[in-house]
Design a protein around this motif. Sequence first.
Motif, short mmCIF file in Angstrom:
data_model
loop_
_atom_site.label_atom_id
_atom_site.label_comp_id
_atom_site.label_asym_id
_atom_site.label_seq_id
_atom_site.Cartn_x
_atom_site.Cartn_y
_atom_site.Cartn_z
N HIS A 226 -10.63 -1.03 -2.50
CA HIS A 226 -11.76 -1.81 -2.17
C HIS A 226 -11.55 -3.35 -2.24
CE1 HIS A 226 -14.51 1.94 -2.74
NE2 HIS A 226 -13.70 2.09 -1.64
N GLN A 227 -11.10 -3.45 -3.31
CA GLN A 227 -10.69 -5.01 -3.47
C GLN A 227 -9.80 -5.65 -2.61
OE1 GLN A 227 -9.57 -5.94 -7.59
NE2 GLN A 227 -11.22 -5.04 -8.61
N ARG A 228 -8.84 -5.14 -2.09
CA ARG A 228 -7.71 -5.46 -1.29
C ARG A 228 -8.01 -5.19 0.35
NH1 ARG A 228 -2.28 -4.58 -5.06
NH2 ARG A 228 -3.31 -5.55 -6.76
N GLY A 229 -9.18 -4.62 0.46
CA GLY A 229 -10.01 -4.24 1.75
C GLY A 229 -9.24 -3.20 2.46
N VAL A 230 -8.77 -2.00 2.08
CA VAL A 230 -8.31 -0.92 2.66
C VAL A 230 -8.86 0.28 2.05
CG1 VAL A 230 -6.02 -2.10 3.04
CG2 VAL A 230 -6.37 -0.86 0.85
N ASP A 231 -8.88 1.34 2.83
CA ASP A 231 -9.32 2.63 2.28
C ASP A 231 -8.73 3.15 1.21
OD1 ASP A 231 -11.28 2.55 4.20
OD2 ASP A 231 -10.19 3.37 5.64
N ARG A 232 -7.50 3.22 1.06
CA ARG A 232 -6.86 3.44 0.14
C ARG A 232 -5.36 2.89 -0.03
NH1 ARG A 232 -2.78 7.81 0.58
NH2 ARG A 232 -2.75 8.33 3.01
N LEU A 233 -4.76 2.87 -1.26
CA LEU A 233 -3.52 2.15 -1.48
C LEU A 233 -2.38 3.06 -1.13
CD1 LEU A 233 -4.30 0.65 -4.85
CD2 LEU A 233 -4.22 -0.59 -2.91
N LEU A 234 -1.75 2.84 0.09
CA LEU A 234 -0.45 3.49 0.45
C LEU A 234 0.52 3.34 -0.61
CD1 LEU A 234 -0.84 3.31 4.31
CD2 LEU A 234 -1.50 4.82 2.86
N ASN A 235 0.62 2.29 -1.44
CA ASN A 235 1.83 1.95 -2.22
C ASN A 235 1.53 2.40 -3.65
OD1 ASN A 235 -0.13 0.07 -2.84
ND2 ASN A 235 1.22 -1.67 -2.90
N LEU A 236 0.72 3.56 -4.01
CA LEU A 236 0.49 4.01 -5.22
C LEU A 236 0.21 5.42 -5.15
CD1 LEU A 236 -0.45 3.47 -8.30
CD2 LEU A 236 -2.73 3.33 -7.65
N GLU A 237 0.88 6.17 -6.07
CA GLU A 237 0.61 7.48 -6.08
C GLU A 237 0.44 7.95 -7.50
OE1 GLU A 237 4.08 9.81 -4.44
OE2 GLU A 237 3.75 9.02 -2.52
N ILE A 238 -0.45 8.79 -7.78
CA ILE A 238 -0.66 9.30 -9.24
C ILE A 238 -0.02 10.80 -9.41
CG2 ILE A 238 -2.46 9.49 -11.10
CD1 ILE A 238 -4.07 7.32 -9.38
N HIS A 239 0.59 11.34 -10.19
CA HIS A 239 1.08 12.58 -10.53
C HIS A 239 0.86 12.98 -11.87
CE1 HIS A 239 3.56 12.34 -6.69
NE2 HIS A 239 3.66 11.13 -7.00
N ASP A 240 0.80 14.35 -12.04
CA ASP A 240 0.63 14.85 -13.45
C ASP A 240 1.88 14.85 -14.09
OD1 ASP A 240 0.60 16.83 -15.40
OD2 ASP A 240 -1.41 17.63 -14.83
N LEU A 241 2.22 14.26 -15.29
CA LEU A 241 3.66 14.21 -15.90
C LEU A 241 3.88 15.62 -16.47
CD1 LEU A 241 5.79 12.71 -17.64
CD2 LEU A 241 4.30 12.38 -19.29
#
Length: 251
Positions: A226-241
């Motif tokens: 939201h701060q960067r004006g996009v719906d979601r960050l395409l350059n960030l992925e979150i995974h279960d270690l």
Amino acid sequence: MSAPEFRLQPWQTLLEEWIAQQYAVPLSLLMTAMNRRQRAAYGFAKKLKDAGRAHVVRIDYGSPGPWRRSTNFDETDAMPHGPLWLYLTREINWGYLEFDPGEWHPKASTAAHLTAVSELRLALTGLNTDPEVWRSERLLRRLTKTEPGQPGSHIHDAWFQDFTDPDKVWAIEVELSRKRGEGRLMRSVAAALDAADHHGLAGVLYFARGESLRRALDGIATRLAHQRGVDRLLNLEIHDLDATLARKGVR
């Protein structure tokens, strides 16, 4: 008395180089990396120690025991606390890294994190030591250093070549616990993303331990988007270690 002669086999040389890049490994992970039983892993560690190529020490960082005294690595009257760790001497590290890493010894404060990063590397790329495939934090600190003794920016835990698109390289971040303090985790994620952009990387892959930490990271990803004006960050992925480690047979 001089150290006994010890000629490394090619796979042992590869393993030593891998350890040099990762700083150090607990002997439990050495067993996994070697795909051998405890006796073989401990025997290899003893040969390296006896040959003057490595140190073996105990690091007590609160990991659950009980610990059994090792006839190879503990003093006769010592009460063991914490797991055994293997790390190479400064000179042996220098030979593999092609730069002087200085004096380095494992610390209790970073042992759990070093273990998790090394487990993840073993899960994703095995014992591949090509820095184009996996560039460890130790190598990144050398690469991104801009002034004598000073790192340039945020240092990722590693850089990792995309399996599906070799032209893409992702930053790796391993998170084991929630960073306390107002906005600290938010600033850490933002810094990791900014550093990835600075180095022309595809983005950041976060591997988090525990559902609550993953939820916290998901919330931060939403706020940063939201701060960067996009719906979601395409350059960030979150995974279960832990799910990743289990799927790859490392845990």
